[in-house]
Design a protein around this motif. Structure first.
Motif, PDB file in Angstrom:
ATOM      1  N   GLN A  26      -3.063   3.200   4.305  1.00  0.00           N
ATOM      2  CA  GLN A  26      -2.163   3.583   3.223  1.00  0.00           C
ATOM      3  C   GLN A  26      -1.490   4.910   3.538  1.00  0.00           C
ATOM      4  OE1 GLN A  26      -4.892   3.624  -0.132  1.00  0.00           O
ATOM      5  NE2 GLN A  26      -4.881   5.852  -0.163  1.00  0.00           N
ATOM      6  N   PRO A  36      -6.499  -1.105   0.546  1.00  0.00           N
ATOM      7  CA  PRO A  36      -5.653  -1.323   1.731  1.00  0.00           C
ATOM      8  C   PRO A  36      -6.369  -0.883   3.010  1.00  0.00           C
ATOM      9  CG  PRO A  36      -4.855   0.573   0.471  1.00  0.00           C
ATOM     10  CD  PRO A  36      -6.009  -0.002  -0.289  1.00  0.00           C
ATOM     11  N   THR A  69       0.449  -6.708   1.438  1.00  0.00           N
ATOM     12  CA  THR A  69       0.999  -5.357   1.532  1.00  0.00           C
ATOM     13  C   THR A  69       1.858  -5.123   0.296  1.00  0.00           C
ATOM     14  OG1 THR A  69       0.942  -5.118   3.945  1.00  0.00           O
ATOM     15  CG2 THR A  69       2.677  -3.909   2.774  1.00  0.00           C
ATOM     16  N   GLN A  81       1.306   7.798   1.544  1.00  0.00           N
ATOM     17  CA  GLN A  81       2.035   8.106   0.327  1.00  0.00           C
ATOM     18  C   GLN A  81       2.597   9.516   0.376  1.00  0.00           C
ATOM     19  OE1 GLN A  81       1.558   9.596  -3.026  1.00  0.00           O
ATOM     20  NE2 GLN A  81      -0.264  10.798  -2.583  1.00  0.00           N
ATOM     21  N   ILE A 112      -3.923  -5.196   1.883  1.00  0.00           N
ATOM     22  CA  ILE A 112      -4.925  -4.948   0.846  1.00  0.00           C
ATOM     23  C   ILE A 112      -5.931  -6.093   0.866  1.00  0.00           C
ATOM     24  CG2 ILE A 112      -5.321  -4.615  -1.624  1.00  0.00           C
ATOM     25  CD1 ILE A 112      -2.385  -3.582  -1.757  1.00  0.00           C
ATOM     26  N   GLY A 159       0.704   0.480   0.777  1.00  0.00           N
ATOM     27  CA  GLY A 159      -0.654  -0.012   0.996  1.00  0.00           C
ATOM     28  C   GLY A 159      -0.575  -1.259   1.871  1.00  0.00           C
TER      29      GLY A 159
END
Length: 203
Positions: free
Chosen positions: A36, A33, A107, A38, A28, A25
């Motif tokens: 991002q 964020p 972050t 993932q 933020i 992220g």
């Protein structure tokens, strides 16, 4: 290499060492964020969301309380909801969280493996990569007057030809302004650039 290519290169590097996945992220602000990424297993991501773990996650609490890097096994934050145990049950057995940047643009990134703890060398490499990603995604402090005008026309629903006429420039000059604002905001599309400009409070 463009910033987008730099970001992708950094994420590929992180993916190689975090074989069970990661969450990054970047910057933020206002609890969300600006960017991002993932790669955690979908089953874990859904379980995490369904249980509202983001508000209770000890890795996130730690990331907001300090900067640096910490293995999950050494986190000094309570985990009353057993989130890390649940993560392990989903294959995220060993983890690392890295936190970087000022509190108003922090972050926070977490990385997982299923086989072993992250080594000191891996932690150093991951930390360097996270800092680099934080730096290259730093939002601009401002946009030029021309860039703002172009985005406002798009926000008002003007087509390129109409927007160019409104601004007294050629259509190709208008398109050039949109290209420059997309590059400045690291956006793939004009719609994404407009959204980011609003999120960054540049309009």
């Amino acid at each position: 290499m463009s910033s987008r290519a730099d970001i992708n290169a950094g994420l590929r590097k992180l993916g190689k060492v975090a074989q069970a996945g990661y969450f990054v992220g970047l910057h933020i602000r206002f609890a969300a964020p600006l960017m991002q990424f993932q790669t955690y297993p979908e089953e874990w991501s859904e379980f995490y969301s369904q249980n509202g773990y983001a508000l209770r996650d000890p890795t996130i609490a730690w990331g907001f309380s300090t900067t640096g890097a910490c293995r999950w096994s050494l986190l000094p934050i309570p985990d009353p909801f057993n989130i890390l145990k649940e993560a392990a049950n989903h294959g995220l057995t060993f983890g690392l969280t890295v936190s970087h940047g000022p509190i108003n643009s922090r972050t926070i990134a977490s990385f997982a493996r299923g086989d072993r703890e992250f080594t000191e060398d891996e932690i150093a490499e991951i930390s360097t990569t996270v800092r680099r990603l934080h730096e290259i995604t730093e939002p601009p402090a401002s946009l030029t007057k021309a860039q703002k005008e172009a985005l406002r026309c798009i926000a008002e629903g003007d087509r390129h030809a109409a927007a160019a006429a409104k601004l007294g420039i050629t259509e190709s000059a208008f398109k050039a302004r949109l290209i420059s604002v997309r590059e400045r905001l690291m956006a793939r599309t004009t719609a994404e650039a407009l959204q980011r400009a609003k999120e960054y409070r540049l309009l």
